[in-house]
Design a protein around this motif. Structure first.
Motif, PDB file in Angstrom:
ATOM      1  N   PHE A   1      -0.904   0.272 -12.599  1.00  0.00           N
ATOM      2  CA  PHE A   1      -2.048   0.164 -11.700  1.00  0.00           C
ATOM      3  C   PHE A   1      -3.340   0.618 -12.379  1.00  0.00           C
ATOM      4  O   PHE A   1      -4.141   1.358 -11.810  1.00  0.00           O
ATOM      5  CB  PHE A   1      -1.795   0.947 -10.406  1.00  0.00           C
ATOM      6  N   SER A   2      -3.520   0.169 -13.609  1.00  0.00           N
ATOM      7  CA  SER A   2      -4.727   0.467 -14.377  1.00  0.00           C
ATOM      8  C   SER A   2      -5.590  -0.792 -14.460  1.00  0.00           C
ATOM      9  O   SER A   2      -5.076  -1.912 -14.338  1.00  0.00           O
ATOM     10  CB  SER A   2      -4.360   0.956 -15.780  1.00  0.00           C
TER      11      SER A   2
ATOM     12  N   PHE B   1       0.811  -1.222   0.000  1.00  0.00           N
ATOM     13  CA  PHE B   1       0.000   0.000   0.000  1.00  0.00           C
ATOM     14  C   PHE B   1       0.839   1.264   0.000  1.00  0.00           C
ATOM     15  O   PHE B   1       0.399   2.312  -0.460  1.00  0.00           O
ATOM     16  CB  PHE B   1      -1.059   0.005   1.113  1.00  0.00           C
ATOM     17  N   GLU B   2       2.073   1.198   0.496  1.00  0.00           N
ATOM     18  CA  GLU B   2       2.941   2.367   0.414  1.00  0.00           C
ATOM     19  C   GLU B   2       3.320   2.658  -1.036  1.00  0.00           C
ATOM     20  O   GLU B   2       3.438   3.819  -1.446  1.00  0.00           O
ATOM     21  CB  GLU B   2       4.197   2.146   1.259  1.00  0.00           C
ATOM     22  N   VAL B   3       3.485   1.577  -1.814  1.00  0.00           N
ATOM     23  CA  VAL B   3       3.771   1.735  -3.245  1.00  0.00           C
ATOM     24  C   VAL B   3       2.592   2.395  -3.945  1.00  0.00           C
ATOM     25  O   VAL B   3       2.755   3.313  -4.758  1.00  0.00           O
ATOM     26  CB  VAL B   3       4.075   0.369  -3.894  1.00  0.00           C
ATOM     27  N   PHE B   4       1.372   1.931  -3.621  1.00  0.00           N
ATOM     28  CA  PHE B   4       0.174   2.507  -4.228  1.00  0.00           C
ATOM     29  C   PHE B   4       0.025   3.980  -3.849  1.00  0.00           C
ATOM     30  O   PHE B   4      -0.322   4.814  -4.682  1.00  0.00           O
ATOM     31  CB  PHE B   4      -1.075   1.742  -3.776  1.00  0.00           C
TER      32      PHE B   4
ATOM     33  N   GLY C   1       0.257   7.567  -6.300  1.00  0.00           N
ATOM     34  CA  GLY C   1      -0.853   8.496  -6.460  1.00  0.00           C
ATOM     35  C   GLY C   1      -2.176   7.829  -6.770  1.00  0.00           C
ATOM     36  O   GLY C   1      -3.074   8.458  -7.342  1.00  0.00           O
ATOM     37  N   MET C   2      -2.330   6.572  -6.392  1.00  0.00           N
ATOM     38  CA  MET C   2      -3.589   5.869  -6.649  1.00  0.00           C
ATOM     39  C   MET C   2      -4.720   6.513  -5.853  1.00  0.00           C
ATOM     40  O   MET C   2      -4.638   6.666  -4.639  1.00  0.00           O
ATOM     41  CB  MET C   2      -3.456   4.392  -6.264  1.00  0.00           C
ATOM     42  N   THR C   3      -5.782   6.906  -6.543  1.00  0.00           N
ATOM     43  CA  THR C   3      -6.931   7.533  -5.886  1.00  0.00           C
ATOM     44  C   THR C   3      -8.177   6.655  -5.921  1.00  0.00           C
ATOM     45  O   THR C   3      -9.172   6.956  -5.272  1.00  0.00           O
ATOM     46  CB  THR C   3      -7.264   8.884  -6.549  1.00  0.00           C
TER      47      THR C   3
END
Length: 223
Positions: free
Chosen positions: A198-199, A118-121, A125-127
Motif C-alpha cells: 500500500f505504498s 477498507f478493513e484490510v487497509f 495500519g494505513m494512515t
C-alpha cells in the motif's frame, strides 16, 4: 540508458537547478552587500530577499516540469485507447480503483471506500491514502502526473473511514521503476492481496510504465 542512471541524473539536475538559483541570487546580492551601507543596503537586500521568495516557486515549477519528463516508446496509441487501458483497472479484482474527474483527468487511488477492502487497509495500519492524478494532453500525446496524499482515519460505521486535509500535492520520486515488468495488466490483474504494501509506487509505477510504452510522453507536475 539504465533506468537508475536516468533517475539519478534527474535528481542531480533538480539539485543543480536549486543550487543554481541560489548561486545566481548570491551573485546579485554580493555587490550591494559590499558596496552599500546603512539604510540603502537594508532596502536593497530586503527587496532582493522578497524577490528570492516570490520567484522561487515559479522557478521550481518550471525546472521541475522540464527535468522530470520521460519520452514514450514507439508509436503513440490513441487517447481513447490509452484512457481505456487505464480505466481497465476497475475491471480487475485489485485494491486499486480509477475515477474520472473529467474526460481528460483521471484519478487512481486505493479502494478505501470499498467495504471489501477498507478493513484490510485499517488492519494494515494505513494512515494516509495516495491519489495519482492523471491529466491528458491529447494534442501533444502527453500525460501529466500529480501525486497527492490525504490523511485517513478509520472508525466503525457505515463508511468506516474519514478523510482529512491534504498532506501533500506535488511529486513523490521514491522508488520509481521503469521497465517491462511494470504495467497495469501485469500488476493489477492478478489481485494478490499479500503482495501489497500500500505504498504510492505500487500505483504510480504500473500506470507510468503503461503510459510510456503506449508511446505517450510523461511529465511530473506539482499541481
Amino acid at each position: 540508458m539504465d533506468t537508475d542512471l536516468r533517475l539519478g541524473q534527474k535528481f542531480l539536475l533538480s539539485t543543480a537547478a536549486i543550487l543554481g538559483y541560489m548561486a545566481v541570487w548570491a551573485l546579485i546580492l554580493l555587490p550591494p552587500a559590499l558596496l552599500l551601507s546603512g539604510d540603502a543596503q537594508v532596502i536593497v537586500l530586503a527587496v532582493c530577499g522578497a524577490l528570492i521568495f516570490l520567484l522561487y516557486l515559479p522557478w521550481f515549477f518550471w525546472s521541475t516540469n522540464h527535468i522530470w519528463q520521460f519520452k514514450g516508446s514507439g508509436q503513440p496509441i490513441s487517447f481513447e485507447n490509452l484512457k481505456k487501458e487505464i480505466l481497465a483497472i476497475n475491471t480487475f479484482d485489485s485494491a486499486v480503483m480509477v475515477t474520472e474527474k473529467n474526460p481528460r483527468h483521471l484519478v487512481v487511488t486505493w479502494k478505501y471506500v470499498d467495504a471489501t477492502w477498507f478493513e484490510v487497509f485499517r488492519k494494515a495500519g494505513m494512515t494516509s491514502t495516495y491519489f495519482l492524478h492523471i491529466k491528458f494532453n491529447p494534442e501533444k500525446n502527453a500525460v501529466y502526473l500529480v501525486d497527492r496524499t490525504k490523511t485517513i482515519k478509520w472508525h466503525k460505521g457505515p463508511l468506516g473511514f474519514a478523510k482529512s486535509f491534504s498532506l501533500f500535492s506535488g511529486i513523490l520520486m521514491n522508488k520509481l521503476a521503469i521497465g517491462k515488468a511494470w504495467g497495469i495488466r501485469e500488476n493489477f490483474s492478478i489481485g494478490k492481496l499479500y503482495d501489497y504494501k500500500f505504498s504510492p509506487e505500487e500505483i504510480k509505477n504500473p500506470v507510468m510504465n503503461t503510459i510510456l510504452r503506449s508511446g505517450w510522453n510523461l511529465r511530473f507536475a506539482l499541481v
